[in-house]
Design a protein around this motif. Structure first.
Motif, PDB file in Angstrom:
ATOM      1  N   TRP A 160       3.980  -9.847  -3.138  1.00  0.00           N
ATOM      2  CA  TRP A 160       3.429  -8.494  -2.999  1.00  0.00           C
ATOM      3  C   TRP A 160       2.522  -8.392  -1.784  1.00  0.00           C
ATOM      4  O   TRP A 160       2.675  -7.488  -0.955  1.00  0.00           O
ATOM      5  CB  TRP A 160       2.676  -8.135  -4.274  1.00  0.00           C
ATOM      6  CG  TRP A 160       1.955  -6.825  -4.222  1.00  0.00           C
ATOM      7  CD1 TRP A 160       2.468  -5.618  -3.842  1.00  0.00           C
ATOM      8  CD2 TRP A 160       0.577  -6.587  -4.583  1.00  0.00           C
ATOM      9  NE1 TRP A 160       1.496  -4.638  -3.940  1.00  0.00           N
ATOM     10  CE2 TRP A 160       0.338  -5.204  -4.392  1.00  0.00           C
ATOM     11  CE3 TRP A 160      -0.438  -7.387  -5.059  1.00  0.00           C
ATOM     12  CZ2 TRP A 160      -0.899  -4.625  -4.647  1.00  0.00           C
ATOM     13  CZ3 TRP A 160      -1.671  -6.814  -5.332  1.00  0.00           C
ATOM     14  CH2 TRP A 160      -1.892  -5.446  -5.115  1.00  0.00           C
ATOM     15  N   THR A 161       1.583  -9.316  -1.654  1.00  0.00           N
ATOM     16  CA  THR A 161       0.643  -9.242  -0.530  1.00  0.00           C
ATOM     17  C   THR A 161       1.349  -9.422   0.805  1.00  0.00           C
ATOM     18  O   THR A 161       1.013  -8.757   1.788  1.00  0.00           O
ATOM     19  CB  THR A 161      -0.467 -10.292  -0.685  1.00  0.00           C
ATOM     20  OG1 THR A 161       0.113 -11.597  -0.855  1.00  0.00           O
ATOM     21  CG2 THR A 161      -1.347  -9.976  -1.875  1.00  0.00           C
ATOM     22  N   VAL A 255       0.839   9.800   6.231  1.00  0.00           N
ATOM     23  CA  VAL A 255       1.225   8.389   6.321  1.00  0.00           C
ATOM     24  C   VAL A 255       0.348   7.533   5.415  1.00  0.00           C
ATOM     25  O   VAL A 255       0.839   6.630   4.722  1.00  0.00           O
ATOM     26  CB  VAL A 255       1.144   7.916   7.784  1.00  0.00           C
ATOM     27  CG1 VAL A 255       1.190   6.401   7.875  1.00  0.00           C
ATOM     28  CG2 VAL A 255       2.291   8.515   8.594  1.00  0.00           C
ATOM     29  N   ILE A 256      -0.948   7.798   5.393  1.00  0.00           N
ATOM     30  CA  ILE A 256      -1.848   7.053   4.510  1.00  0.00           C
ATOM     31  C   ILE A 256      -1.477   7.295   3.052  1.00  0.00           C
ATOM     32  O   ILE A 256      -1.446   6.366   2.227  1.00  0.00           O
ATOM     33  CB  ILE A 256      -3.305   7.443   4.770  1.00  0.00           C
ATOM     34  CG1 ILE A 256      -3.752   6.928   6.147  1.00  0.00           C
ATOM     35  CG2 ILE A 256      -4.222   6.883   3.680  1.00  0.00           C
ATOM     36  CD1 ILE A 256      -5.115   7.413   6.568  1.00  0.00           C
ATOM     37  N   SER A 257      -1.181   8.541   2.736  1.00  0.00           N
ATOM     38  CA  SER A 257      -0.797   8.896   1.372  1.00  0.00           C
ATOM     39  C   SER A 257       0.447   8.130   0.936  1.00  0.00           C
ATOM     40  O   SER A 257       0.488   7.531  -0.144  1.00  0.00           O
ATOM     41  CB  SER A 257      -0.554  10.401   1.277  1.00  0.00           C
ATOM     42  OG  SER A 257      -0.037  10.758   0.015  1.00  0.00           O
ATOM     43  N   VAL A 258       1.472   8.137   1.786  1.00  0.00           N
ATOM     44  CA  VAL A 258       2.707   7.434   1.461  1.00  0.00           C
ATOM     45  C   VAL A 258       2.483   5.920   1.482  1.00  0.00           C
ATOM     46  O   VAL A 258       3.046   5.180   0.667  1.00  0.00           O
ATOM     47  CB  VAL A 258       3.831   7.839   2.428  1.00  0.00           C
ATOM     48  CG1 VAL A 258       5.098   7.032   2.152  1.00  0.00           C
ATOM     49  CG2 VAL A 258       4.130   9.329   2.301  1.00  0.00           C
ATOM     50  N   GLY A 259       1.651   5.451   2.412  1.00  0.00           N
ATOM     51  CA  GLY A 259       1.370   4.025   2.486  1.00  0.00           C
ATOM     52  C   GLY A 259       0.753   3.482   1.209  1.00  0.00           C
ATOM     53  O   GLY A 259       1.084   2.378   0.761  1.00  0.00           O
ATOM     54  N   VAL A 263       2.333   0.521  -1.474  1.00  0.00           N
ATOM     55  CA  VAL A 263       1.674  -0.645  -2.068  1.00  0.00           C
ATOM     56  C   VAL A 263       2.078  -0.776  -3.538  1.00  0.00           C
ATOM     57  O   VAL A 263       2.386  -1.876  -4.022  1.00  0.00           O
ATOM     58  CB  VAL A 263       0.147  -0.534  -1.925  1.00  0.00           C
ATOM     59  CG1 VAL A 263      -0.545  -1.652  -2.695  1.00  0.00           C
ATOM     60  CG2 VAL A 263      -0.258  -0.592  -0.452  1.00  0.00           C
ATOM     61  N   GLY A 264       2.112   0.347  -4.253  1.00  0.00           N
ATOM     62  CA  GLY A 264       2.542   0.322  -5.645  1.00  0.00           C
ATOM     63  C   GLY A 264       4.006  -0.031  -5.799  1.00  0.00           C
ATOM     64  O   GLY A 264       4.385  -0.820  -6.679  1.00  0.00           O
ATOM     65  N   LEU A 265       4.847   0.528  -4.940  1.00  0.00           N
ATOM     66  CA  LEU A 265       6.279   0.229  -5.012  1.00  0.00           C
ATOM     67  C   LEU A 265       6.561  -1.239  -4.710  1.00  0.00           C
ATOM     68  O   LEU A 265       7.409  -1.867  -5.351  1.00  0.00           O
ATOM     69  CB  LEU A 265       7.037   1.119  -4.023  1.00  0.00           C
ATOM     70  CG  LEU A 265       7.155   2.597  -4.395  1.00  0.00           C
ATOM     71  CD1 LEU A 265       7.684   3.404  -3.215  1.00  0.00           C
ATOM     72  CD2 LEU A 265       8.076   2.771  -5.601  1.00  0.00           C
ATOM     73  N   LEU A 266       5.833  -1.793  -3.747  1.00  0.00           N
ATOM     74  CA  LEU A 266       6.033  -3.205  -3.407  1.00  0.00           C
ATOM     75  C   LEU A 266       5.512  -4.121  -4.508  1.00  0.00           C
ATOM     76  O   LEU A 266       5.997  -5.253  -4.650  1.00  0.00           O
ATOM     77  CB  LEU A 266       5.349  -3.514  -2.080  1.00  0.00           C
ATOM     78  CG  LEU A 266       6.070  -2.927  -0.855  1.00  0.00           C
ATOM     79  CD1 LEU A 266       5.218  -3.063   0.398  1.00  0.00           C
ATOM     80  CD2 LEU A 266       7.430  -3.606  -0.646  1.00  0.00           C
ATOM     81  N   LEU A 267       4.551  -3.649  -5.279  1.00  0.00           N
ATOM     82  CA  LEU A 267       4.125  -4.416  -6.449  1.00  0.00           C
ATOM     83  C   LEU A 267       5.268  -4.507  -7.459  1.00  0.00           C
ATOM     84  O   LEU A 267       5.509  -5.575  -8.050  1.00  0.00           O
ATOM     85  CB  LEU A 267       2.898  -3.768  -7.088  1.00  0.00           C
ATOM     86  CG  LEU A 267       2.372  -4.439  -8.364  1.00  0.00           C
ATOM     87  CD1 LEU A 267       1.986  -5.887  -8.101  1.00  0.00           C
ATOM     88  CD2 LEU A 267       1.180  -3.655  -8.922  1.00  0.00           C
ATOM     89  N   ILE A 268       5.983  -3.405  -7.639  1.00  0.00           N
ATOM     90  CA  ILE A 268       7.155  -3.417  -8.522  1.00  0.00           C
ATOM     91  C   ILE A 268       8.186  -4.410  -8.003  1.00  0.00           C
ATOM     92  O   ILE A 268       8.774  -5.185  -8.764  1.00  0.00           O
ATOM     93  CB  ILE A 268       7.762  -2.004  -8.629  1.00  0.00           C
ATOM     94  CG1 ILE A 268       6.774  -1.049  -9.306  1.00  0.00           C
ATOM     95  CG2 ILE A 268       9.075  -2.032  -9.396  1.00  0.00           C
ATOM     96  CD1 ILE A 268       7.227   0.395  -9.321  1.00  0.00           C
TER      97      ILE A 268
END
Length: 331
Positions: A160-161, A255-259, A263-268
């Motif tokens: 994730w990181t 972009v910050i909002s989607v970014g 982070v949450g999607l990449l945690l999945i």
């Protein structure tokens, strides 16, 4: 209205408001004065915008009013309603609005991977180089062992990181263009080379069985991040009728909002890679879980996101007052 006379009449109030905004510790009387001057300045801004919309004056007052508003009201507390609005409107609308930046990157990257794989498989010298570079042990065991060589929770955290570091790198340095291209090049080439290596050695089932469960959504997140980075680059190159600073600020908020959502999607993705990819489930079940996650993301963007976008959401801050007041521009 005589704009110069109006400015002369109220300039002292604005200067006083600016002084109060900059003061660290206000007394009770000064706090009351700040609130009163803030309300007056907001009225002055409205009058100027409607009668004599001088761009420089509007920009100055907009900034002053926004700063005073923040000082007077403080930050907005986080609530479940705010979170729900972000997840159901802001994030999906932002992903949908930026689709023409990341969808072509997704398609182009998949095509590029396919071309590299096919070209490598049809050139024995390239296959020999790949075999020498990675070694037979990598083909026979190391590739598969990578997904189960560490405890799942630690592996998920490390994946994730690393992934959101790459995604944020593509976004943060997108305005410079070349870092985004480099991140894409490195990842596309790496996946394509390993695919060619495994397929060429008769391990296509192992490769796709281990890559697809997490890779579909994971790579899509990377392509989204790259698309946002290139969007920032193009905003800087061609801001349109906006100043570059204002254009980058507006697109930067989206972009910050989607970014944050990435982070949450990449945690999945990390959870799937750590717990599903190396699991003893049949290959079709593991790939099915990954496919369901990927299709769920697409539905989130193109169904919920499209609906929110048509309803007026753009991925920017929902509250217009939070964005600041825009200076008038020529048509």
């Amino acid at each position: 209205m005589d704009l110069d006379a109006y400015l002369d009449a109220h300039r002292a109030e604005w200067n006083r408001l600016d002084d109060l905004v900059r003061t660290r510790n206000l007394t009770g009387a000064e706090s009351d004065e700040l609130l009163d001057l803030y309300q007056r300045a907001a009225t002055h801004l409205s009058v100027i915008r409607s009668t004599s919309p001088d761009a420089q004056t509007v920009e100055y007052l907009s900034t002053l009013v926004a700063r005073a508003r923040f000082r007077a009201t403080g930050s907005r507390p986080l609530s479940w309603a705010v979170v729900a609005t972000y997840l159901t409107r802001t994030l999906p609308a932002g992903l949908y609005r930026l689709r023409w930046w990341w969808v072509p990157i997704l398609i182009g990257s998949v095509v590029a991977m396919t071309v590299v794989v096919v070209w490598s498989l049809n050139h024995p010298n390239t296959m020999t180089w790949l075999n020498n570079r990675y070694g037979q042990k990598y083909v026979d065991s190391s590739f598969a062992d990578y997904y189960s060589s560490h405890q799942a929770q630690y592996f998920a955290f490390n994946v994730w990181t690393n992934n959101f570091r790459l995604a944020l790198l593509a976004i943060a340095f997108g305005v410079f263009f070349f870092p985004v291209v480099w991140v894409l090049y490195e990842n596309v080439l790496s996946v394509a080379q390993i695919a060619a290596l495994m397929i060429g050695n008769g391990k296509a089932d192992v490769f796709f069985g281990l890559i697809l469960p997490h890779g579909m959504l994971e790579l899509t997140c990377l392509f989204v991040a790259s698309g946002m980075g290139l969007k920032l680059f193009w905003t800087w190159v061609a801001p349109g009728h906006r100043s570059r600073g204002r254009a980058l600020a507006e697109e930067g908020r989206t972009v910050i909002s989607v970014g944050i959502g990435l982070v949450g999607l990449l945690l999945i993705c990390g959870v799937i890679e750590a717990f599903v990819t190396p699991s003893p489930l049949p290959t079709f079940a593991r790939v099915g879980i990954g496919l369901a996650a990927w299709l769920g993301f697409l539905a989130y963007v193109f169904v919920l996101g499209r609906k929110a976008f048509l309803d007026g959401a753009t991925g920017d801050l929902e509250d217009q007052s939070d964005r600041g007041t825009e200076a008038p521009v020529a048509a």
